[in-house]
Design an enzyme around this catalytic site. Structure first.
Site, PDB file in Angstrom:
ATOM      1  NE  ARG A 294     -86.082 -23.910  75.308  1.00  0.00           N
ATOM      2  CZ  ARG A 294     -87.732 -25.418  75.195  1.00  0.00           C
ATOM      3  NH1 ARG A 294     -88.302 -25.593  76.766  1.00  0.00           N
ATOM      4  NH2 ARG A 294     -87.725 -25.873  74.625  1.00  0.00           N
ATOM      5  CE1 TYR A 434     -80.691 -18.344  69.366  1.00  0.00           C
ATOM      6  CE2 TYR A 434     -79.042 -19.475  68.299  1.00  0.00           C
ATOM      7  CZ  TYR A 434     -79.831 -18.662  69.354  1.00  0.00           C
ATOM      8  OH  TYR A 434     -78.729 -17.554  69.435  1.00  0.00           O
ATOM      9  CD  GLU A 435     -80.927 -23.170  72.817  1.00  0.00           C
ATOM     10  OE1 GLU A 435     -81.777 -24.226  73.558  1.00  0.00           O
ATOM     11  OE2 GLU A 435     -78.990 -23.902  72.297  1.00  0.00           O
ATOM     12  N   GLY A 436     -86.249 -23.958  70.870  1.00  0.00           N
ATOM     13  CA  GLY A 436     -87.394 -23.771  70.547  1.00  0.00           C
ATOM     14  C   GLY A 436     -87.965 -22.478  70.300  1.00  0.00           C
TER      15      GLY A 436
END
Length: 592
Positions: A294, A434-436
């Site tokens: 992140r 992406y990555e949350g």
């Protein structure tokens, strides 16, 4: 075709004039003097400019191809990958015990900006590997570390993280991938994962997949998730590659951007897997990699903004259109360059003010990671945990916005592939997802991080801001232009947090409906703090008469722009937060 100029001068300013890294007291930072970091950044910059940047359009136009189960990367990627390996860039901050160079994470972040700006899709291959290395370093057994880390640090092997499945993304408790225990202590992994970056490619000899799966009989939900090493080729006892594992790429995603990176559907058909850590404790290990990822995605967001801004600026200085309303600027030409026009200036200043502060914010975050790991500083670890969703969410929102502003600077040219700006827009867009997703980042910030440690961590952040203001309040130049606006914005952030405390208890939707705005208030305050710190450093250099006058005066002017034109956005976000959940939740689902 776009160009890229490594912003090493500005990086050096942040590292030494603003963060004063060599005197920060972080273990290992005493070696980071100006000459050393200059040498590292210069070499990384040459690689980024001369090798990676020319391949950016190649990767976008060719994309990746799946042929007989093997993914072929774009022309030139393998040679560039080998040059990255030869330079030792993949193990820059890895432990020397396993073949790394042992440098601070900060240098990995700084060089990472250069590589991402030059070619984001390419850099993802080694970026994912770095995350796998970090997870195994913290949570793997000694045998696993010695088996996998040296070759991953060298780049001979690469790595991936496998979380998402076709029916679930953020809610990992719903995963269906199974891990059946075997008599020899291994597990048979069966299931399908999607959107796996660098899941299959021809750059490395082996790919080490970290896979989330459930062991039968374990707890329900996320408490029953375990983490497994599933190599593409099983590693034999002597460290050589053995048989091909039962893991394969079932297809490549057709995407909006980052075409040069292989985004794969991965099928696990009874593949041999090795448990990392304890059974049913996989989420803890995976979060080591996810949090690092992140932070890396936040860097991607602003790094795409950096290269987009550079090309927008070059265009604005050369493109002739109209005359300045205050009088002709270029009488020897048919028209003035568009940079004379106030609205173009506004556009460029928005870009410049963001990317320079974002760089300082990301580098500061990297120092917190080093302080937590190298000095075993619990407060630094808590602070970077709080700031991680802000770095990821705010910097990618604004980074994408910056690429759009750059595209707008070029007008119709920005909409065509010939000029290349539209690729930066497309590539940057994924960083918000992406990555949350950034919505998830804001929920994490408000729902988990804000109240962590009984609120002590966020209060510690407010104390950092207050202390900086108090320490420099005597400087009238800083006070009027930088400190007073920062104080005002910080009060907006505190008011928002107080609203959540008071109203969120009555109705949790009041907090969740305002979480995205809160993330942006927090981000603006962080960038305001960075600009105040940069302004202090530039004023000091000007007072001492030992700096580049034009550079520092430009830095102060850009900071003033941020404080007067962009930082006041905190008030709009606060008003939206304080409106509560009712305007958001008023409609029945059927009425949308």
């Amino acid at each position: 075709m776009p160009t890229y100029t490594p912003p090493v001068k500005d990086m050096q300013f942040v590292l030494h004039d603003v963060l004063d890294v060599s005197k920060s007291g972080i273990a290992g930072y005493e070696e980071l003097d100006r000459d050393f970091t200059q040498a590292v950044l210069d070499e990384a910059g040459k690689l980024a400019r001369d090798v990676l940047a020319p391949l950016n359009r190649v990767g976008d136009e060719e994309g990746c191809r799946l042929e007989n189960g093997v993914v072929r990367t774009p022309t030139g990627f393998k040679d560039a990958y080998d040059r990255m390996r030869a330079g030792g860039w993949m193990g820059l901050d890895a432990d020397t015990e396993y073949g790394g160079q042992g440098m601070p994470y900060l240098l990995n972040a700084a060089t990472g900006e250069l590589f991402v700006s030059a070619n984001m899709a390419f850099n993802m291959y080694q970026g994912l590997t770095h995350g796998v290395m970090s997870a195994l370093y913290v949570h793997g057994s000694e045998e696993q570390k010695r088996t996998y880390l040296p070759n991953m640090i060298d780049g001979i092997w690469s790595g991936t993280m496998n979380l998402t499945e076709p029916h679930c993304g953020t809610d990992l408790g719903l995963i269906r991938t199974r891990a059946e225990p075997q008599d020899d202590g291994t597990y048979r992994i069966t299931g399908q994962k999607i959107w796996i970056s660098a899941g299959e490619h021809d750059l490395s000899e082996n790919i080490i997949h970290l896979v989330l799966a459930k062991i039968p009989g374990g707890p329900e939900g996320t408490k029953g998730i375990s983490l497994f090493i599933v190599p593409k080729f099983v590693v034999t006892e002597d460290g050589s590659l053995g048989s091909r594992n039962a893991v394969s790429c079932g297809g490549l995603e057709s995407k909006m951007g980052i075409h040069g990176n292989a985004t794969c559907v991965m099928n696990y058909d009874g593949a041999t897997g090795f448990l990392v850590g304890e059974p049913h404790k996989g989420m803890r290990a995976m979060f080591t990699m996810m949090n690092e990822a992140r932070l890396g995605v936040g860097l991607q967001g602003y790094a795409q903004g950096v290269v987009a801004y550079q090309n927008a600026l070059a265009f604005a200085q050369e493109r002739l259109q109209g005359r300045a309303v205050t009088g002709t600027v270029a009488p020897d030409k048919a028209a003035d360059p568009i940079i004379v026009h106030p609205d173009v200036r506004r556009n460029l200043m928005d870009q410049k003010a963001f990317v320079e502060a974002a760089r300082a914010f990301a580098f500061w975050g990297a120092t917190l990671i080093d302080r937590s790991h190298r000095n075993h500083d619990a407060d630094a670890e808590a602070l970077i945990s709080l700031l991680t969703p802000v770095i990821k969410g705010f910097l990618t929102d604004k980074g994408f916005e910056t690429t759009v502003l750059a595209q707008q600077t070029l007008g119709g040219s920005g909409f065509t592939r010939e000029w290349g700006i539209e690729q930066f827009v497309r590539d940057a867009r994924i960083t918000m997802i992406y990555e949350g997703t950034n919505g998830i980042q804001s929920l994490d910030l408000v729902g988990r991080k804000l109240g962590a440690n009984g609120g002590k961590t966020v209060m510690g952040f407010f104390d950092i801001v207050k202390a900086f203001i108090a320490e420099n309040d005597h400087d009238a130049r800083l006070k009027a232009i930088f400190l007073d606006p920062l104080k005002d914005a910080s009060k907006d952030l505190q008011a928002a947090a107080m609203y959540f405390t008071q109203s969120g208890m009555k109705d949790p939707n009041n907090a969740l409906a305002g979480s995205y705005d809160f993330m942006h208030v927090f981000g603006h305050v962080c960038l305001g703090l960075m600009w105040a710190r940069m302004a202090k450093a530039s004023y000091a250099a000007l007072d001492a008469g030992d700096g580049d006058t034009e550079f520092h005066e430009s830095k102060i002017a850009t900071g003033r722009y941020y404080m007067t034109r962009l930082l006041p956005a905190t008030k709009t976000h606060l008003a939206r937060i304080q409106s509560g959940a009712e305007p958001v939740m008023a409609l029945d689902a059927a009425n949308f």
